[in-house]
Structure formats: C-alpha cells, structure tokens
Design a protein around this motif. Sequence first.
Motif, PDB file in Angstrom:
ATOM      1  N   VAL A   1       0.871  -1.172   0.000  1.00 18.44           N
ATOM      2  CA  VAL A   1       0.000   0.000   0.000  1.00 18.44           C
ATOM      3  C   VAL A   1       0.912   1.227   0.000  1.00 18.44           C
ATOM      4  O   VAL A   1       1.511   1.565   1.020  1.00 18.44           O
ATOM      5  CB  VAL A   1      -0.929   0.006   1.224  1.00 18.44           C
ATOM      6  N   LYS A   2       1.039   1.855  -1.134  1.00 18.12           N
ATOM      7  CA  LYS A   2       2.027   2.925  -1.316  1.00 18.12           C
ATOM      8  C   LYS A   2       1.320   4.266  -1.347  1.00 18.12           C
ATOM      9  O   LYS A   2       0.623   4.602  -2.305  1.00 18.12           O
ATOM     10  CB  LYS A   2       2.802   2.685  -2.614  1.00 18.12           C
ATOM     11  N   ILE A   3       1.493   5.047  -0.267  1.00 17.33           N
ATOM     12  CA  ILE A   3       0.853   6.356  -0.178  1.00 17.33           C
ATOM     13  C   ILE A   3       1.806   7.450  -0.652  1.00 17.33           C
ATOM     14  O   ILE A   3       1.392   8.424  -1.282  1.00 17.33           O
ATOM     15  CB  ILE A   3       0.394   6.630   1.271  1.00 17.33           C
ATOM     16  N   PHE A   4       3.103   7.286  -0.362  1.00 15.90           N
ATOM     17  CA  PHE A   4       4.123   8.249  -0.779  1.00 15.90           C
ATOM     18  C   PHE A   4       5.179   7.549  -1.630  1.00 15.90           C
ATOM     19  O   PHE A   4       5.412   6.353  -1.478  1.00 15.90           O
ATOM     20  CB  PHE A   4       4.820   8.884   0.443  1.00 15.90           C
ATOM     21  N   ALA A   5       5.806   8.321  -2.511  1.00 11.77           N
ATOM     22  CA  ALA A   5       6.919   7.801  -3.320  1.00 11.77           C
ATOM     23  C   ALA A   5       7.957   8.898  -3.472  1.00 11.77           C
ATOM     24  O   ALA A   5       7.626  10.097  -3.449  1.00 11.77           O
ATOM     25  CB  ALA A   5       6.425   7.342  -4.693  1.00 11.77           C
ATOM     26  N   GLN A   6       9.215   8.501  -3.650  1.00 13.17           N
ATOM     27  CA  GLN A   6      10.303   9.465  -3.833  1.00 13.17           C
ATOM     28  C   GLN A   6      10.490   9.773  -5.311  1.00 13.17           C
ATOM     29  O   GLN A   6      10.545   8.866  -6.140  1.00 13.17           O
ATOM     30  CB  GLN A   6      11.612   8.900  -3.278  1.00 13.17           C
ATOM     31  N   ASP A   7      10.611  11.074  -5.617  1.00 12.15           N
ATOM     32  CA  ASP A   7      10.910  11.448  -7.004  1.00 12.15           C
ATOM     33  C   ASP A   7      12.424  11.429  -7.232  1.00 12.15           C
ATOM     34  O   ASP A   7      13.193  11.016  -6.352  1.00 12.15           O
ATOM     35  CB  ASP A   7      10.295  12.808  -7.355  1.00 12.15           C
ATOM     36  N   GLU A   8      12.859  11.878  -8.407  1.00  9.68           N
ATOM     37  CA  GLU A   8      14.286  11.773  -8.743  1.00  9.68           C
ATOM     38  C   GLU A   8      15.175  12.609  -7.830  1.00  9.68           C
ATOM     39  O   GLU A   8      16.376  12.351  -7.718  1.00  9.68           O
ATOM     40  CB  GLU A   8      14.526  12.159 -10.209  1.00  9.68           C
ATOM     41  N   ASN A   9      14.582  13.619  -7.157  1.00  2.49           N
ATOM     42  CA  ASN A   9      15.364  14.448  -6.240  1.00  2.49           C
ATOM     43  C   ASN A   9      15.313  13.956  -4.801  1.00  2.49           C
ATOM     44  O   ASN A   9      15.784  14.650  -3.896  1.00  2.49           O
ATOM     45  CB  ASN A   9      14.884  15.906  -6.304  1.00  2.49           C
ATOM     46  N   GLY A  10      14.735  12.766  -4.598  1.00  2.00           N
ATOM     47  CA  GLY A  10      14.655  12.211  -3.247  1.00  2.00           C
ATOM     48  C   GLY A  10      13.569  12.842  -2.394  1.00  2.00           C
ATOM     49  O   GLY A  10      13.565  12.684  -1.169  1.00  2.00           O
ATOM     50  N   VAL A  11      12.628  13.576  -3.016  1.00  2.00           N
ATOM     51  CA  VAL A  11      11.545  14.233  -2.284  1.00  2.00           C
ATOM     52  C   VAL A  11      10.356  13.281  -2.198  1.00  2.00           C
ATOM     53  O   VAL A  11       9.918  12.728  -3.211  1.00  2.00           O
ATOM     54  CB  VAL A  11      11.130  15.546  -2.987  1.00  2.00           C
ATOM     55  N   ASN A  12       9.815  13.101  -0.980  1.00  2.00           N
ATOM     56  CA  ASN A  12       8.627  12.261  -0.798  1.00  2.00           C
ATOM     57  C   ASN A  12       7.384  13.027  -1.222  1.00  2.00           C
ATOM     58  O   ASN A  12       7.122  14.130  -0.706  1.00  2.00           O
ATOM     59  CB  ASN A  12       8.493  11.836   0.665  1.00  2.00           C
ATOM     60  N   ARG A  13       6.618  12.451  -2.155  1.00  2.00           N
ATOM     61  CA  ARG A  13       5.392  13.080  -2.621  1.00  2.00           C
ATOM     62  C   ARG A  13       4.263  12.067  -2.624  1.00  2.00           C
ATOM     63  O   ARG A  13       4.502  10.870  -2.844  1.00  2.00           O
ATOM     64  CB  ARG A  13       5.581  13.622  -4.043  1.00  2.00           C
ATOM     65  N   PRO A  14       3.011  12.500  -2.387  1.00  2.00           N
ATOM     66  CA  PRO A  14       1.881  11.567  -2.485  1.00  2.00           C
ATOM     67  C   PRO A  14       1.815  10.960  -3.888  1.00  2.00           C
ATOM     68  O   PRO A  14       2.028  11.666  -4.883  1.00  2.00           O
ATOM     69  CB  PRO A  14       0.659  12.457  -2.201  1.00  2.00           C
ATOM     70  N   VAL A  15       1.551   9.665  -3.974  1.00  2.00           N
ATOM     71  CA  VAL A  15       1.558   9.002  -5.290  1.00  2.00           C
ATOM     72  C   VAL A  15       0.521   9.609  -6.228  1.00  2.00           C
ATOM     73  O   VAL A  15       0.715   9.616  -7.447  1.00  2.00           O
ATOM     74  CB  VAL A  15       1.337   7.479  -5.139  1.00  2.00           C
ATOM     75  N   CYS A  16      -0.581  10.135  -5.676  1.00  5.96           N
ATOM     76  CA  CYS A  16      -1.627  10.707  -6.534  1.00  5.96           C
ATOM     77  C   CYS A  16      -1.128  11.918  -7.316  1.00  5.96           C
ATOM     78  O   CYS A  16      -1.707  12.283  -8.345  1.00  5.96           O
ATOM     79  CB  CYS A  16      -2.846  11.100  -5.702  1.00  5.96           C
ATOM     80  N   SER A  17      -0.038  12.561  -6.851  1.00  9.32           N
ATOM     81  CA  SER A  17       0.482  13.737  -7.554  1.00  9.32           C
ATOM     82  C   SER A  17       1.274  13.360  -8.803  1.00  9.32           C
ATOM     83  O   SER A  17       1.630  14.234  -9.597  1.00  9.32           O
ATOM     84  CB  SER A  17       1.365  14.564  -6.612  1.00  9.32           C
ATOM     85  N   PHE A  18       1.569  12.069  -8.984  1.00  5.42           N
ATOM     86  CA  PHE A  18       2.310  11.627 -10.171  1.00  5.42           C
ATOM     87  C   PHE A  18       1.381  11.354 -11.360  1.00  5.42           C
ATOM     88  O   PHE A  18       1.850  11.005 -12.439  1.00  5.42           O
ATOM     89  CB  PHE A  18       3.106  10.358  -9.862  1.00  5.42           C
ATOM     90  N   VAL A  19       0.067  11.478 -11.144  1.00  2.00           N
ATOM     91  CA  VAL A  19      -0.914  11.175 -12.191  1.00  2.00           C
ATOM     92  C   VAL A  19      -1.810  12.393 -12.378  1.00  2.00           C
ATOM     93  O   VAL A  19      -2.185  13.052 -11.403  1.00  2.00           O
ATOM     94  CB  VAL A  19      -1.767   9.944 -11.804  1.00  2.00           C
TER      95      VAL A  19
END
Length: 663
Positions: free
Chosen positions: A308-326
């Motif tokens: 259950v993945k609520i947050f993910a790291q972007d290329e800069n190592g910043v944790n962002r909510p997965v919903c912001s990637f879509v």
Amino acid sequence: MSLPPEKASELKQIIHQQLLKMDVHGRIREVLAETIREELAPEHQQLSTEDLIRALRQRGIIDDVMKELKFVADVNEMERTSAPKPSTHFVDREPPVLKKTNIDPTRRYLYLQVLGGKAFLEHLQEPEPLPGQICSTFTLCLHFRNQRFRSKPVPCACEPDFQDGFLLEIHKDSLGDGSKMVDATTMLSICDPVHMVLIKTDTFGETTLVASYFLEWRSVLAAESGITNVAVELLGVGTESKVSVGVLNIRLEMYPPLNKTLSSEITSTQFTLERQKTAEKERLFLVYAKQWWREYLQIRPTHNARLVKIFAQDENGVNRPVCSFVRPLRAGRLLDTPRQAARFVSVLGHERAPVIGGGGGKQEQWCTLLAFLGRNKGDCEDHANLLCSLLLGFGLEAFVCVGTKAKGVPHTWVMTCGSDGTITFWESLTGHSRYIHRPINPDDPPLAEQPKPLYPYRTIGCIFNHEKFFGNCQPSDAVEVCVFDLHDESKWKPMSGEAIKSVCAPGATSSVPPFPPLCASTVDAAVTSNEMEVQLRILVSEHRKDLGFSTVWDDQLSYLLSQALAAYELERTTGVSAGNEEFQDAVRRAVPDGHTFKGFPIHFVHRNARRVFATCLRSPFCEEIICCRGDQVRLAVRVRVFAYPESACAVWIMFACKYRSVL
C-alpha cells in the motif's frame, strides 16, 4: 503599418535603452574619428551621412545593433509544442539556421539565457573532443507553463559550453485576462517554476538523467535593471540527490522591461508565505495519512505486509503523495486512441533506477514526467503513471495498480473500469497486453469451472489516480480473487478525496510540478528506416565476407517484407491482425518452385544498427538466415521505423533469404 503613439514611444524607449547598453554612441564617435583621419586628411573633403553609414556597416556595428534588437532562435535548439516543425534528414548535419521568433508585443516574456557551466567535476579529466569526433553530450530540457524547449547538445566537460537562450511567455490561465500584458504584481502570483532537466547522452546514444532542478524565476521582478544573473547549483538524482554535479550560469531578463519593479522584501515575503502554505498542507495530509494507515492496520494485522504505497520518492529524493504523479493528460492530435497511447508508452525504454553496490535491492525512484520524457526511458512506475494519465485524458476511469508479479517482484500496471463494470488490466511495458479480469470465487464448489487468469499479476495492495486512493482490504490480496467493487468499503478502503485534492490538485502546492505537454516526433521515419537498412546491409555483407560467403541482395523481396512489418505494428497497436494473406501470396509468387524461403522478424525500441545486428546474431534462427549457404542464395532485409510522440520509435526489422533446395 502605423503604430499607436504609446506603442511607438515604448518602441523608441526599448531601442534607446539597447543603444545605451551597447554603448553605440561611443562606438560611432570612434568610427567617426577614425574615418576623418583616414579619408579627410588628404583632400579635406566633406564627410556625408552615407559615408559614415558605410563605415559603420563595414565595421559590423549596424549588424551588431540589429542582431541585439531581434530575438533570434535556433531552429534546431528549440522545441515548441505549439508549433512542431517538420523534420528533414538534414536536421543535425547543416549549420543552424537563425530565424526571428514571433513575438506578441502585448505579452510579457522571460528571456532565460544559459551562459555556460562550471564545476562538473565528474568530467574533469574529459579530453577535448577532436573535430568530427563523436563524444558524450549534455542536453538541457526546459518546461514552463505548457511550453517546452530543448537546448542544442554540448560536449561533456568540466565547464560545458552552454550558450542558449529561451524565450518563455508569461501568461495567465484565465481567458478573460489572457490578452492583457501581465504586470509585476500579477507575475509574482504565478508560482510555476521553470523545470530544468539535464540529460547526458553517451557515444552509443544511451541517455542518463544527470539533474532535475526547479528554478525560481521571480527574483527578476525585484531586479532594478530587469536583469538578474543566477548561479544554479545542480544536485544529482536518486542516491546522489545530495551531491552537487555542477553549476549553471543563468541570466534572466524581462521583455519588455518592467515599468515598475517590486522590492526584494515583497518578493521574499511572497516566497515565505508560499512555502509556509505548502508546508502546512503537506503536514495536514501527513497527519491524515498516518491516521488512515492506523485504521487500515486495525482491519487486519496482515495488512502490514501489503504493498500500500501512499508516498513515493521522485528523482530528487523528495517524498510526494503518489496521486500527484498522475493527472489527466491530453495528447492533442499526436495520439488518437487509448490503444495507440498504450503503444506509445510501451516504446519508451524500460530501465530500472541505477543502484550503487550489490544486494539486489530495487532503488526507489518515481520520475517527474519531464525527466521521464527527457531521457525517453524509465521504470515500470513511470510507464504506468504516464499511461494512466493518458487514459484519463481519453475520458476513461483509469487507476495505477501497485502489487507484485511472479516470485513476489514489485510491479505497477494500469486498470480501467468500464461503465458496465468490466475491469481491464493494461501492461504499460508491452502496450499490446490487455487482460479482462474475471475474479475467481473461492466459495464456489470444487468442481465448478473457474476462469483461468492470463495476466502475470499475483497480488495487489492499492490503486490510485489523481483524485482517488483505495487500499485493498479483502481477506486475500491475490489478484485472481479480488473483486473491484470500489464502492464497497469492506473491500476497498478509500482515502478522503478532499485530502488528496488539497496536496495533489494542479496548483494546490508549489511542490507539485506542472505536467508538460507531449511534443511531436522530430524523427523522419522514412529516412531513418533507409539509413538503418543501409547500415544493416553493410554489416551483413561484412559478416558473410568474414565467413567466406558472397552476398547477393534481392531488392524486390526486401520491398515485399514491408507489408508484414506494417501488419505487425498494426497488431501491436490495435490487437487486430490484417494483411497476412496478401503477404503470404506475394512471397509465394516471389519464391520460385524448388526454392525455400525463410524470414525472421524482430522488434526494437532503439535505432542503433550495430546493437540490432549483435542481438540478431544471438538468435539461432536469424543467424541461420544471415549465414545461409547454398545454391542461388538471395538475401533481403527490411527496416520499418514507426515514429511516436517524443521521438520514441518502434523499429521492426525482418531478415529473409531464399535459396534453391538441393536435398
């Protein structure tokens, strides 16, 4: 064409400022003195205006002034989404052609110049490239408010010689005020950064993401002259996100110049308020996510092991909510159907994020869309996020699924929910793999016939899109027994839509980067196909010569193979097979009685002929064709490149031979 008085005075003011900036008056005085010395001393004749203009023109001063007063753009270095340029096979071979950029005098522009780089220490020992030598290059990709640009490639060096200018239009989103020129106060409220992505391309054409940086451009609003110089320190990506990779010297300038600049206190206060607002929204969402996760674990303790993945790291190592990637992404006229969109995503390269050291662990890195498109490859999460965004843009109810494949390997794929309740899985890495989900009922009697799942997915932990997030709370997380009734909270635990919207909606926080538009392909499919085919013919002939065989090519047979390659691509895109009967009939007519025909089709997503040939030789079937020996051997090869947006390509190749059967 007559200008209104206020526009004429504004134009005069701009020209006057430019002349002062270049010290044209001083240069004219020098030329005048020099001309008087050279031409008037002998005869003491009168010096006319024409003589002075001729002298200024000979010394290049008039050209310098006119060049400065024009905005020029390199045809090859800028990619504008609004007006994609048709490409020719001369694009990279001719010297750059300068042309004027269309400028709306009623709009405000930010002129961003990249004036070289320094301290790229990884390339400290890089030798100077010789003329004509192929070397690794840096390319800078930019995105600002639906505008995309790409710099011309420069050789990798400790101090790369970036000399590029980009004209960014600053406009408001509301249609009512769209025609007005924005003032400094309005521009201060535009919090979209300039997203800059640095890509390295090696001598084999392989791309690497070097850095991703969000440039705060609004500091120029407080610059007294309307010009500011910034030294931007670029940090690495992934595991190296805290390590400096180099510095770019950037110059920002407003056109037309601002009548009234803001004070630095006002701009710094605005930036502080935005950061505080973003931090507070992210803090509240984190508090809510923790509460949601506690409730989820109370349903069943085994939920702790589910993906259950609520947050993910972007290329800069910043944790962002997965919903912001879509986000719903419309492709304009570049893609026509959801299946074509799936095909496009599948031909973007698949590459896991690099890991330093062993251990077999997977590096966590969900790329922003510009970083993914800039290097034309990414991990399965990047593919799934892009495909989901495109399917949402086509009006489908799409979700990204997070789960596992065989042997417990983490994986992401896309799911669409039909209006009739049909659940379809889309594999973003292949494009042509779509599976209808029919759940198995574990309570059915043992002899009841159950649907056999064809998909490779084993478990599913959560699904999400730009507005919704659901955690799987069914007794088993096995995909084959999952029921996708998203309205039943006993099966899928939802997150609050308002909470997701507070941090993931466009413009909700300054930490969520805007989505760039897709760009049309710059690849000329016909020319690229011809070039690859010629290279492959040379490679085959040389290989056969080393084996002591002669090579005779059959051009007609090569041409016939095109229809098969077109049919293969059509099938990958639509799932429909067509044209096979005509191809088989054409081959039968081309191969005489008593002769044997062999063909070997193969598919690639890159355009490197040497890599293609090396891969083909590893196949025993293809090697048998390339190394064919016998009576009246005729060889054929056909390359067909299918261009997609972002210069992604599906490359189909078929090797074939016909020979007289002796046995």
